[in-house]
Structure formats: C-alpha cells, structure tokens
Design an enzyme around this catalytic site. Structure first.
Site, PDB file in Angstrom:
ATOM      1  N   ASP A   1      21.290  68.981 -28.450  1.00 28.82           N
ATOM      2  CA  ASP A   1      20.910  68.157 -27.310  1.00 28.82           C
ATOM      3  C   ASP A   1      19.502  67.625 -27.609  1.00 28.82           C
ATOM      4  OD1 ASP A   1      20.714  66.802 -24.949  1.00 28.82           O
ATOM      5  OD2 ASP A   1      21.332  68.471 -23.672  1.00 28.82           O
TER       6      ASP A   1
HETATM    7  C1  BGC Z   1      21.164  65.373 -22.016  1.00 27.53           C
HETATM    8  C2  BGC Z   1      22.389  65.029 -22.822  1.00 27.53           C
HETATM    9  C3  BGC Z   1      22.289  63.606 -23.322  1.00 27.53           C
HETATM   10  C4  BGC Z   1      21.016  63.448 -24.108  1.00 27.53           C
HETATM   11  C5  BGC Z   1      20.810  62.052 -24.646  1.00 27.53           C
HETATM   12  C6  BGC Z   1      19.899  65.043 -22.752  1.00 27.53           C
HETATM   13  O1  BGC Z   1      18.798  65.141 -21.909  1.00 27.53           O
HETATM   14  O2  BGC Z   1      21.195  66.731 -21.674  1.00 27.53           O
HETATM   15  O3  BGC Z   1      23.538  65.203 -22.045  1.00 27.53           O
HETATM   16  O4  BGC Z   1      23.409  63.285 -24.081  1.00 27.53           O
HETATM   17  O5  BGC Z   1      19.909  63.754 -23.288  1.00 27.53           O
HETATM   18  O6  BGC Z   1      20.455  61.184 -23.649  1.00 27.53           O
END
Ligand code: BGC
Length: 748
Positions: A287
């Site tokens: 993530d």
């Molecule tokens: C989120 C993810 C997301 C990623 C990219 C993160 O803060 O938890 O679900 O895909 O950001 O935007």
C-alpha cells in the site's frame, strides 16, 4: 501514511464533451507503445511463466530492479522522464521498452476510475462496493469489475487498485463502503468475480488490503493481535477465496502490523499463507508508503514498493551486492511481476486509449444499484408509491434537489461537472471533502409523478421540515452519512441533526419514507415512526433513477444486508474504537527512509472476538440487532420448502422457493451451517447462497453445493483446514434470523 504530498489537490472535474475531446487529443500527443520486438518471449503459445523466464534472460540487473518499485505518484508529483509515459494515475512502474515490456500504469478503481477529472476525462461511478455486494449477485460483481476494467483501459491504465475485501469487523471503519461486508464466503465469492471482470479487459486486477486493516484510525501504526485460526477463518478466508477463484495478478499488502510485523514485511502473511498455502503466482505490492524495509520485506515476500523507491531501488541493490538479498529473491520478484503482465495480456494487448461510453456506464451503475438497494421496513405496504394516487409529495434533506453523496478517499470518483452542491465551475474535488454526484432524487421523483406537486425542503431545521411534510400525501426524507478512507466514524448515528429531522417529519406525516445514503450501518432512534426505510448506500452516477424506480415499484427491491445493523455501539465487540496515541499518527511529507524504516510506534489492538465477526458475534452473544445480516424485504413474498441435504464431495443442499405474492421478484436464498459442538464455533456460518428470479406464483427448485472448506475449521497444529466428523445442521431461508428450513447431515 497519508503523506500530504501524495494527496495534494485532487481533480478539477471536467464537463463531459470537453473530456472526450481531451482524450482524443491526449491519445495523439502521447508516445504510442513501441512495436513489439520479436524475442522468443513473444510466442503466445508459451505459458506466462516460460515467457517471463525467457525475457528475464535478456534483462540487465538495473532493468530488473526498476520493476520492483514505483517512480513517485504521477498524479501529484512533477512529470519526470520516468513517469512521462504514465497516464497520471497514482502509481507507475517503468517497463523495459527495448524488450517490449510496458510500464505498469496503476489507478485506484474501487467503485470507478479515480482522478479522471484532473486528467480531463469521464468515468462512471458505480454504486459503492457495499451496495453491489448487497445484491449478493456474483454476475453483478463481474459486470462491476468489467466496467471498471474497460474504463481503466480506455483511459490508458493497465492495472487496477480495486478489489477491497477487508471484512467489516468494525462497522465504524470509514472504508466500509469500499468493502463487501462482514462474511468471508460472501465477500470472497463476490470479489473473485469482480477481479475476473476487471481482468477480462487486459488489466491487472488487485485484491486489498492484505490483511486485517479493519480500522482506519492509526492504520500506519496499529499492531493487530489475532490467533492464526481466527484470522484464517475470518478475514483471510475472504482473501483466500478471492485469490483462488479470482486469480488476481496482484495483492496489495496493508499499512498495519499483524502480530508484530508490518503486513508488507510479514513472512507469515506474504509467504507462508499467500504464496505457499494459497500458491499465489502473482506479485505483492505495498500500500502507498507501506514498505518499511528492503532485506526484511524482500525475504518476507514483498515484490514491489509503491509509490516510490525508498527501499526497493538503491538500498535493494546495495543489499543485493552485499549478499544480504540473494539473487534468487530478486529473480522471484521479477518473475512474478513479468508472468503477471504476460498472463493478463499487458504485453500482447498494449494499453490503448479509447472513448468511454458514458450511457452504457450509467445503465450498468443504475441496474447494480437497483439490485443492491435494501428495503428495511415497509409497514402497511407504504411502498411502492402509486403516482396516480399522489397529489402532493414532500422531498426533504440531503441535497436531494441536486445530488447524492459518494464515498471519499482514494476510491473517490470525480462527478461530471464537479461537486453537485457547488456552483458551476467551483466543483473541484478535494481529499476529505463530501462529494455529491449530480443525480437528483427530486427530479427522479417528479418525473415519476408528473401530476403531483413536489415540494423540496433542505432538511436542516426540524420545524421547517415538519411544516413541509404536514399534509403531503407522502414525505420522503433523504438522510446521509459520508465516510472516507483515512477516518473511522465516531459512532453509527446520522450526523447534522438528521435523527431529529426524521422524527419531526414522521410525527407530522404518517406516510414517511426514509431513504438512507450511507456506506456504514446506522442507528435509527426513529425506526418505529417511519413507515418505510430504504438503504440506498452511496448510489453512484445514476443513483436517483434507481431509487426512483424502487420507490415507484418499477423495480422490486431484492438487496439484502451484508453488514449487521446493531441497535447501538454498545452491542459491538469493541464498543469504542482504540485510537492511536499522538506519537502513532501522521507521517508527513518530510519523512525519510530512516523514519519510514522505524515506522510509527505501535499501539496494540486485540481482536479477541476472533472469528465472531458480524452476525457470528450477535448469534454467539445472543444480542438482537436492529436489522440482521442477510435481511431485506421485497414487494412480494416467498415460501421455502422441501429441503434435502445430500452428502458428497460437496454437500448438496436442495430446496424449493415459491413466489407467493403478486409481483415478479428476485429472492436471495441463504444457506447456513451449524458445526458439530467439537468445532467450538459460533452457532452458524454462511456456507452458500443463490439469487433466484421468480414470477408471481412461480416456484423453482434450486441446489447449492457447499465447498468442504466452508464447513471446516482451521487447525493450527496441522496448519491446514480440517473437516471434523459429526452432525452438521443446515439452515436455509431469506435472512440470517429467519431460516425456516432445517436439516441435518452427518459428514465422514
Ligand atoms: C490506500 C489504497 C490506495 C492507495 C493509492 C492508499 O492510501 O489505502 O487503497 O490504493 O492509497 O491511492
């Protein structure tokens, strides 16, 4: 981390025709994919693994390492030579153009393609994932994923960051709307079809956030404690089903720690369970900012760091040179990424922009919303409304004159023309802001009752709302609760004095219909006063038409709850959410790899309810919820009969459903099992379901086959699933609290 730099300035939305023109222009301006080279890896009769091995032979060490990380967040960061070919999504991994390997161009895509506004494009907002899940319809999930896949591809992306399947362990989780409910068999089955849909468009599908990221508060620091058995039978089972049946190309590991280690450097999660036990052949990406090390993360099974390269570029190479990371590990990461690109068609079908058909998107969004709306109460057949009988209608609250609310965070889809409650041209969307879609319930209602006088009241003052409702033939109150990534709800009640407004309206008008626009369960102190209650969720691009069709009976509601609605927060396994201490919050943009490596100081949360997530908790604790899991009414009625349970490799459950009412409908039949006492499990678990369409008076005999795993327990000693011998109770019906058919089967 919610790194400010990553999140600055989201999307200035654009008007549709402008966006279409822009797309054409963009396509012409951008460098097109180089012609395919003719290396032996281009032989499509070879397997993805063989092709990956062949191309790897040609790659330099630097080209290999470049595949292991992102190059910043193209949406927010300046255009660099490396991310120039990207489509300005949230993540980009450069490819190897000289060998015909494209870059991996990633966009968030939970309920539609994100960041389309800033890029001057249009994308469809489907109803929130929880709404689609409430249809209990794997084919709707496939359509949902397929639409996202098509729109990603049309916008030039080749990887989705959707596929959220964290269980609703705490209904206050701000991302509940992005997930598929509290049951692992239901959520896993649906996410698998969603992923298949997305991948049908030659786009890599993703499943996230692995694992146990079940609260947003302190998500970058929290250390979740849970037994292996409870984890495998609950949250991880949803992922297991999603991975095995959906075969996503990628798994996104989550921010939190699990039993001591960050998920993105957790050997048990990434290697022992995901890659070994489930034989996942694809790649794991972190993530955003969830990578905390090179040597440890690599050994644990993290293949790709996003969105940057704190650990998986120079530090990785240094560790490789120093022999701290074996060459075989590098090759395994690279192999997994490349084999996924071949398997999902990224190499053979290079991304190519095209124009999205917004009308098709509207129709899909509307139909899925129609099958996911849940009718929670319908006293004296208050619904459906009959246009011929209505002279005056009061429509109250929640900006229902102009729009419907959507879910926030990285899932946010930009509405055409911007936030519907802002003046034209002022509607740029921002992180942590309530975004309303231009789909007007007021207009949808007026269109269906053309001869009635329809009055609107903003629903901000109980006295005014009550005056508007008084004397109308029906009062329809729209009530909402916004939610987003990066926050949890303090409680489950409706904000902005809406409880008082609903009560005032219901006191003034005996025919009061409440339409909820929420992603989470809500408490309802006014439940006895309202004559009808519809849960419409975050309803998507064409939500108002879907709600209008259900209110006026063009569509018979068939959705059922995928999350228990409790009577109060006091009934939850954790009456309050454990909040992080100050030092465990807020990574900032100035963070260095050293700070990142240390991570924020952990704070501890123990999931001592274990496997008792959602209805399993209420069953085991003998607590009666406000509305149970699996519950939802219809304008018709059904009868269940003739249960037969046949043991076999898969236990087969056969029964008959009859539509005993006067309207066509679709009934979701739910099959639960009670395990032998020796299993020490909650009283019942969902083991199967089916959605059956029936004309008035029609009856159908249907069969549901139960996967042995769904009847098993996870045996920590054996480190495997185990089906205990003994008597199993099979229960069938239309809601977890109403299962008229019961039978026994002795297994083994
Ligand atoms: C989120 C993810 C997301 C990623 C990219 C993160 O803060 O938890 O679900 O895909 O950001 O935007």
């Amino acid at each position: 981390m919610k790194h400010k730099a990553f999140r600055a300035g989201l999307a200035a939305p654009a008007i549709l025709f402008l966006s279409l023109a822009f797309m054409q222009l963009g396509a012409a301006q951008r460098p097109q994919q180089k012609p395919h080279p003719t290396g032996p890896w281009m032989n499509t009769s070879l397997s993805p693994d063989e092709r990956a091995d062949l191309v790897m032979k040609e790659m330099t060490p630097d080209e290999k390492v470049a595949l292991l990380h992102g190059v910043g967040m193209p949406t927010d960061d300046p255009v660099t030579p490396e991310n120039a070919p990207s489509n300005r999504g949230v993540g980009y991994t450069v490819g190897v153009p000289r060998l015909g390997i494209p870059g991996i161009d990633m966009s968030d895509a939970a309920y539609g393609v994100r960041s389309s506004g800033v890029n001057g494009r249009y994308s469809t907002a489907l109803p929130a994932n929880v709404a689609a899940a409430s249809s209990w319809d794997p084919e709707a999930a496939y359509e949902y994923g397929a639409l996202i896949g098509r729109e990603l591809r049309a916008q030039g992306f080749n990887m989705s960051l959707g596929g959220g399947v964290n269980l609703t362990r705490d209904p206050r989780n701000g991302r509940t709307f992005e997930y598929l409910g509290e049951d692992p068999v239901l959520a896993g089955t649906l996410v698998a079809r969603l992923i298949q849909g997305t991948q049908s468009a030659n786009v890599i599908g993703d499943i996230k956030h692995y694992a146990l990221n079940d609260q947003e508060s302190g998500r970058n620091a929290v250390n979740i404690h849970i037994s292996k058995r409870a984890a495998r039978e609950s949250d991880l089972l949803a992922f297991e089903i999603g991975v095995e049946k959906g075969q996503p190309g990628a798994v996104m590991c989550s921010y939190n720690r699990v039993n001591g280690d960050f998920a993105c450097e957790n050997q048990w999660l990434l290697t022992d369970v995901l890659k070994k036990a489930w034989k996942f052949p694809g790649f794991v990406l972190s993530d955003w900012g969830g990578t905390h090390s090179d040597v440890k993360a690599s050994a644990a099974g993290l293949d790709n760091e996003q969105p940057g390269r704190f650990f998986y570029e120079k530090r990785f190479k240094d560790a490789l040179d120093a022999g701290k990371i074996p060459q075989s590990e590098l090759d395994d990461h690279v192999h997994r990424i490349l084999r996924t690109m071949f398997a999902q068609g990224l190499v053979d079908h290079p991304r190519q922009r095209s124009v999205i058909d917004p009308f098709a998107g509207f129709e899909t969004a509307r139909k899925i919303e129609e099958s996911g709306i849940v009718l929670l109460k319908n006293e004296k057949a208050a619904l459906p409304l009959s246009a011929a009988k209505l002279k005056t209608i009061a429509v109250i609250g929640s900006h229902s004159d102009v729009g419907m609310i959507s879910g926030g965070g990285s899932a946010q889809v930009d509405p055409i023309g911007g936030n519907a409650i802002k003046a034209a041209g002022q509607g740029a969307t921002h992180w942590m802001e309530e975004i309303w879609f231009p789909t007007s319930p007021l207009k949808a209602i007026q269109a269906r009752a053309p001869h009635a006088t329809v009055k609107y009241d903003a629903g901000t003052d109980p006295a005014a709302a009550s005056a508007a409702a008084k004397g109308a033939d029906v009062a329809i109150v729209f009530a909402y609760r916004w939610a987003s990534e990066g926050m949890d709800l303090k409680d489950l009640s409706l904000p902005h004095n809406q409880d008082a407004i609903i009560s005032a309206v219901a006191s003034a008008n005996p025919h009061t219909v409440v339409v909820l626009e929420t992603g989470n369960p809500v408490t309802m102190p006014w439940v006895d006063k309202a004559s009808a209650i519809l849960e419409a969720w975050f309803a998507g691009s064409d939500g108002a038409d879907a709600v209008g069709n259900v209110l006026f009976g063009t569509v018979n509601p068939s959705g059922k709850l995928v999350n228990t609605f409790p009577k109060s927060e006091g009934d939850l396994p954790h009456p309050t959410i454990t909040m992080p201490p100050k030092e465990s919050t807020g990574f900032d943009g100035a963070a260095t790899p050293e700070k990142w490596a240390a991570g924020l100081p952990p704070f501890e949360v123990t999931y001592d309810e274990g496997v008792k997530v959602g209805y399993k908790w209420y069953d085991a604790e003998d607590k009666k919820p406000l509305f149970p899991f699996g519950f939802g009414l219809s304008y018709t009625t059904y009868r269940y009969s003739g249960l037969q349970v046949t043991p076999g490799e898969k236990t087969k459950v056969t029964f008959t459903i009859t539509n005993t009412g006067s309207r066509e409908g679709a009934e979701i039949a739910e099959v639960y099992a009670g395990l032998p006492a020796a299993a020490q499990e909650p009283p019942k678990r969902l083991v199967g379901f089916t959605r059956v369409k029936l004309n008035p008076g029609e009856k159908k005999t249907v069969s549901v086959e139960i996967e042995p795993k769904y009847l098993s327990i996870f045996d920590e000693q054996k480190d495997d699933w185990s089906l205990l011998p003994g008597d199993y109770t099979i229960m069938v019906g239309g809601s977890s609290d109403n299962l008229p058919l019961k039978g026994n089967v002795n297994l083994k």
